[in-house]
Every structure is written in structure tokens, then in C-alpha cells.
Design a protein around this motif. Structure first.
Motif, PDB file in Angstrom:
ATOM      1  N   THR A  85       0.851  -1.195   0.000  1.00 31.68           N
ATOM      2  CA  THR A  85       0.000   0.000   0.000  1.00 31.68           C
ATOM      3  C   THR A  85       0.882   1.239   0.000  1.00 31.68           C
ATOM      4  OG1 THR A  85      -1.702  -1.167   1.271  1.00 31.68           O
ATOM      5  CG2 THR A  85      -1.831   1.240   1.218  1.00 31.68           C
ATOM      6  N   LEU A  86       0.623   2.133  -0.949  1.00 28.78           N
ATOM      7  CA  LEU A  86       1.383   3.376  -1.089  1.00 28.78           C
ATOM      8  C   LEU A  86       0.460   4.544  -0.742  1.00 28.78           C
ATOM      9  CD1 LEU A  86       2.886   2.590  -4.619  1.00 28.78           C
ATOM     10  CD2 LEU A  86       3.744   1.850  -2.404  1.00 28.78           C
ATOM     11  N   VAL A  87       0.876   5.371   0.194  1.00 31.59           N
ATOM     12  CA  VAL A  87       0.088   6.545   0.579  1.00 31.59           C
ATOM     13  C   VAL A  87       0.889   7.788   0.204  1.00 31.59           C
ATOM     14  CG1 VAL A  87      -1.046   7.776   2.467  1.00 31.59           C
ATOM     15  CG2 VAL A  87      -1.011   5.267   2.447  1.00 31.59           C
ATOM     16  N   SER A  88       0.239   8.703  -0.529  1.00 32.16           N
ATOM     17  CA  SER A  88       0.961   9.841  -1.114  1.00 32.16           C
ATOM     18  C   SER A  88       0.233  11.155  -0.854  1.00 32.16           C
ATOM     19  CB  SER A  88       1.117   9.638  -2.622  1.00 32.16           C
ATOM     20  OG  SER A  88      -0.163   9.535  -3.233  1.00 32.16           O
ATOM     21  N   SER A  89       0.945  12.257  -1.172  1.00 28.27           N
ATOM     22  CA  SER A  89       0.368  13.596  -1.073  1.00 28.27           C
ATOM     23  C   SER A  89       1.082  14.502  -2.070  1.00 28.27           C
ATOM     24  CB  SER A  89       0.524  14.136   0.351  1.00 28.27           C
ATOM     25  OG  SER A  89       0.063  15.472   0.439  1.00 28.27           O
ATOM     26  N   ASP A  90       0.297  15.188  -2.901  1.00 36.31           N
ATOM     27  CA  ASP A  90       0.875  16.099  -3.904  1.00 36.31           C
ATOM     28  C   ASP A  90       1.948  15.394  -4.742  1.00 36.31           C
ATOM     29  OD1 ASP A  90      -0.723  18.194  -2.934  1.00 36.31           O
ATOM     30  OD2 ASP A  90       0.773  18.698  -1.416  1.00 36.31           O
ATOM     31  N   GLU A  91       1.649  14.174  -5.165  1.00 33.88           N
ATOM     32  CA  GLU A  91       2.521  13.369  -6.021  1.00 33.88           C
ATOM     33  C   GLU A  91       3.799  12.895  -5.319  1.00 33.88           C
ATOM     34  OE1 GLU A  91       3.222  15.387  -9.669  1.00 33.88           O
ATOM     35  OE2 GLU A  91       1.121  15.266 -10.316  1.00 33.88           O
ATOM     36  N   ASN A  92       3.923  13.149  -4.031  1.00 32.95           N
ATOM     37  CA  ASN A  92       5.051  12.647  -3.253  1.00 32.95           C
ATOM     38  C   ASN A  92       4.594  11.478  -2.389  1.00 32.95           C
ATOM     39  OD1 ASN A  92       7.426  14.398  -3.750  1.00 32.95           O
ATOM     40  ND2 ASN A  92       6.027  16.023  -3.060  1.00 32.95           N
ATOM     41  N   LEU A  93       5.384  10.442  -2.358  1.00 29.39           N
ATOM     42  CA  LEU A  93       5.084   9.284  -1.533  1.00 29.39           C
ATOM     43  C   LEU A  93       5.314   9.635  -0.064  1.00 29.39           C
ATOM     44  CD1 LEU A  93       4.262   6.300  -1.904  1.00 29.39           C
ATOM     45  CD2 LEU A  93       6.704   5.734  -1.953  1.00 29.39           C
ATOM     46  N   LEU A  94       4.361   9.294   0.804  1.00 30.25           N
ATOM     47  CA  LEU A  94       4.488   9.564   2.238  1.00 30.25           C
ATOM     48  C   LEU A  94       5.076   8.373   2.981  1.00 30.25           C
ATOM     49  CD1 LEU A  94       1.089  11.388   2.952  1.00 30.25           C
ATOM     50  CD2 LEU A  94       3.334  12.408   2.448  1.00 30.25           C
ATOM     51  N   PHE A  95       4.534   7.194   2.741  1.00 27.27           N
ATOM     52  CA  PHE A  95       5.038   5.975   3.371  1.00 27.27           C
ATOM     53  C   PHE A  95       4.501   4.767   2.609  1.00 27.27           C
ATOM     54  CE2 PHE A  95       1.382   7.514   5.866  1.00 27.27           C
ATOM     55  CZ  PHE A  95       0.497   6.444   5.741  1.00 27.27           C
ATOM     56  N   VAL A  96       5.079   3.607   2.891  1.00 29.53           N
ATOM     57  CA  VAL A  96       4.702   2.353   2.231  1.00 29.53           C
ATOM     58  C   VAL A  96       4.377   1.324   3.314  1.00 29.53           C
ATOM     59  CG1 VAL A  96       5.476   0.479   0.721  1.00 29.53           C
ATOM     60  CG2 VAL A  96       6.200   2.839   0.259  1.00 29.53           C
ATOM     61  N   ILE A  97       3.278   0.606   3.124  1.00 33.38           N
ATOM     62  CA  ILE A  97       2.884  -0.451   4.069  1.00 33.38           C
ATOM     63  C   ILE A  97       2.906  -1.792   3.340  1.00 33.38           C
ATOM     64  CG2 ILE A  97       1.091  -1.311   5.617  1.00 33.38           C
ATOM     65  CD1 ILE A  97      -0.028   1.572   5.675  1.00 33.38           C
ATOM     66  N   LEU A  98       3.677  -2.723   3.841  1.00 35.95           N
ATOM     67  CA  LEU A  98       3.694  -4.087   3.319  1.00 35.95           C
ATOM     68  C   LEU A  98       2.847  -4.950   4.255  1.00 35.95           C
ATOM     69  CD1 LEU A  98       7.529  -4.473   2.605  1.00 35.95           C
ATOM     70  CD2 LEU A  98       5.771  -3.411   1.164  1.00 35.95           C
ATOM     71  N   THR A  99       1.945  -5.727   3.695  1.00 33.54           N
ATOM     72  CA  THR A  99       1.044  -6.555   4.501  1.00 33.54           C
ATOM     73  C   THR A  99       0.951  -7.948   3.910  1.00 33.54           C
ATOM     74  OG1 THR A  99      -0.299  -4.586   4.968  1.00 33.54           O
ATOM     75  CG2 THR A  99      -1.258  -6.732   5.525  1.00 33.54           C
ATOM     76  N   GLN A 100       1.048  -8.946   4.765  1.00 37.59           N
ATOM     77  CA  GLN A 100       0.731 -10.314   4.350  1.00 37.59           C
ATOM     78  C   GLN A 100      -0.451 -10.808   5.171  1.00 37.59           C
ATOM     79  OE1 GLN A 100       2.746 -14.397   5.236  1.00 37.59           O
ATOM     80  NE2 GLN A 100       3.591 -13.743   3.248  1.00 37.59           N
ATOM     81  N   VAL A 101      -1.460 -11.342   4.476  1.00 35.78           N
ATOM     82  CA  VAL A 101      -2.568 -12.019   5.142  1.00 35.78           C
ATOM     83  C   VAL A 101      -2.325 -13.514   4.961  1.00 35.78           C
ATOM     84  CG1 VAL A 101      -5.061 -12.256   5.352  1.00 35.78           C
ATOM     85  CG2 VAL A 101      -4.077 -10.078   4.598  1.00 35.78           C
ATOM     86  N   ASP A 102      -2.028 -14.178   6.058  1.00 40.46           N
ATOM     87  CA  ASP A 102      -1.627 -15.588   6.047  1.00 40.46           C
ATOM     88  C   ASP A 102      -2.808 -16.435   6.514  1.00 40.46           C
ATOM     89  OD1 ASP A 102      -0.594 -18.097   6.506  1.00 40.46           O
ATOM     90  OD2 ASP A 102       1.192 -17.420   7.563  1.00 40.46           O
TER      91      ASP A 102
END
Length: 302
Positions: A85-102
């Protein structure tokens, strides 16, 4: 004495005199017919179940197993899905979330990354600005050495709005937070707080960029998954999915959603209680250390 009343009846003498040959033949034949008939009926009843219970049962009767307390058992699920999951603002990336559902172990695994994370000499933020979410996905796959099935790209506002659609969320803030920068501010008191979507986005940013505390950012996201994937949201999952796909750039399709019914039922059921794991990224400047990469890979490998 007569066995039958009509013409051709078989008579037995009342005396103990020797029976005629004809009587013996008829009796033997009668006994053989009775024995054959009984054996034939028994064989058919074993094969086709001629019991009264089966005879009167409805044709469309379905057998449903129930647990000891009268509830239906949960569906059997298996497999693992990786999301980025990529969360951005004004075309700049804010942070990245990696998730595994096992689904093999019924658990969530999460790892948060800085937008400035370096992969092949370029930051994830630069890759995002130049070539978009799918290329960030490929860069993270190359960096960690695992494949991610799905990507989700949302602005901070879209992420916050979707979060608010999921309902109330409570989180124990460890200490007072008073922070203000050029593009966001955050003010929270210590203790359990009811957080809205905007506060969640800013709190993740604060943990990642200001405190470099990836353990807390992971914990925040894992708490959200545990609380907000629930039976109430399962009932309105179609609405939530429409809202989600309308407010994101993603490769998750309607077919993916429709095929995930059993998985969502298991995760949302109060009896499940998924286990949660946080994979903490350790940085040397903006590069994740080799040891940390190996640990993260261990969490997300399938």
C-alpha cells in the motif's frame, strides 16, 4: 389343516403319517422363495436405504455441521496474499505499508517503509513520482526478494476517508504528542484515543519520519486490521469494496473480491482472533540493512 383357503390349497395331514412327495416339493419351493425374497430385500435396503427416515426426508435436504455451542463451523481457508500500500500527497510518496494475510496460520504481518527507502540506487519516492505505483511495487519486490500479489495506491485523504468508513478505532497512545511541520500537525494525549483517518495518516508519518519508530507504526496498522476487519464490516463489504476501488489505484479486481468471501468470513469472525506480527525495518541512512532485509523477507516469503 389347510394353509390356504382357495382351490389348490396345500393340506397337511392331522396325523404324523408320511407326507407325500408332492407336499415335500411344494414346501421346499415355498421356503426357497421366502428365503430368496428376504435376502433380496435386505440387499436392496443396504444399497439404497429404504428406511422410513430416508423415505420421508426432503429431496433437497442439506446437512450442516454445527459446533458445540450451535454455531456453524468456519470455512476451511489456506494460502498467503501479499499487499503493498502506497500513501501519497501532492505526487510525493508519504510511506509504504507491506502486509501479508496468512490464511495457513490465520495471521497478519506488517512492515512499514520510509518513502526515502533506496532500491537499486533510487528512492521509492523518486520511482513513484517518475513511473507510478506499479514500478514501486517492482522496486520493493527486487529489494526484498519476494513477490507482492496486489498493490494499492491512495492519497492521504483517500486513505483517511476509507479508514473512516471502516468505523471506530481505538488506540493506546504511549505519550503526549505535539508536532507541527510545514504540511501537517499532530496533537494527541497519552492514553487510549479514538482516532480518525486523518489522525492515523499523520501518526504513521510521525512514527516513520520523526521518530524512526517502525515498531510503533507497525503496531498501529496491525491494531487497525484486528479491530476493523469485523462482522459489522463484513455485512457491508460490498459497499466498502466499491468505495475502496473508487478511491484508489489498485490491481485488486471485482473477481478477486468475489472469490475472497470465505477468507473475509474467517478474518471477520469473532472466534478467529488472527495473530499479528510486525517486521521492523532497520535503516543505515536511507538503505535497509542486509540483516533487516533478510528478516523482512522471512515474514513475507510464501
Amino acid at each position: 389343516m389347510r394353509i390356504f383357503k382357495n382351490r389348490g390349497d396345500i393340506y397337511f395331514s392331522k396325523t404324523n403319517k408320511k407326507k407325500s412327495a408332492e407336499q415335500k416339493i411344494l414346501i421346499i419351493a415355498l421356503v426357497a422363495i421366502v428365503i430368496f425374497t428376504i435376502a433380496f430385500v435386505i440387499a436392496l435396503s443396504v444399497k439404497y436405504d429404504f428406511s422410513a427416515k430416508n423415505f420421508f426426508a426432503p429431496d433437497n435436504l442439506e446437512i450442516t455441521q454445527v459446533t458445540d455451542n450451535g454455531e456453524e463451523p468456519l470455512p476451511k481457508v489456506s494460502g498467503k496474499n501479499n499487499f503493498i500500500t502506497l500513501v501519497s500527497s501532492d505526487e510525493n510518496l508519504l510511506f509504504v505499508i507491506l502486509t501479508q494475510v496468512d490464511f495457513d496460520n490465520i495471521s497478519y504481518k506488517v512492515c512499514t517503509l520510509k518513502a526515502s527507502t533506496i532500491s537499486d540506487g533510487k528512492s521509492l519516492n523518486d520511482i513513484f513520482k517518475q513511473s507510478g505505483a506499479q514500478n514501486v511495487k517492482q522496486a520493493v519486490e527486487s529489494l526484498i526478494g519476494v513477490d507482492f500479489d496486489y498493490y494499492i495506491s491512495m492519497t492521504g485523504k483517500q486513505y483517511a476517508d476509507f479508514f473512516d468508513e471502516l468505523g471506530d478505532f481505538y488506540y493506546p497512545v504511549l505519550s503526549d504528542i505535539k508536532f507541527k511541520s510545514s504540511d501537517y500537525s499532530l496533537r494527541l494525549s497519552a492514553g487510549e484515543q479514538r482516532l480518525n483517518g486523518s489522525q492515523i495518516v499523520n501518526l504513521i508519518r510521525y512514527y516513520v519520519d520523526e521518530e524512526n519508530n517502525f515498531s510503533l507504526s507497525n503496531d498501529l496498522i496491525l491494531s487497525s486490521l484486528s479491530q476493523q476487519i469485523n462482522s459489522d464490516n463484513l455485512k457491508k463489504s460490498e459497499y466498502l469494496f466499491r468505495f475502496f476501488v473508487t478511491n484508489s489505484d489498485t490491481n485488486i479486481t471485482v473477481r478477486d473480491f468475489s472469490l475472497a468471501g470465505d477468507e473475509l468470513e474467517v478474518l471477520a469472525d469473532y472466534r478467529t482472533g488472527p495473530v499479528v506480527y510486525g517486521a521492523q525495518a532497520e535503516y543505515e541512512n536511507n538503505s535497509i540493512s542486509a540483516d533487516s532485509l533478510q528478516k523482512i523477507k522471512g515474514y513475507f516469503v510464501k
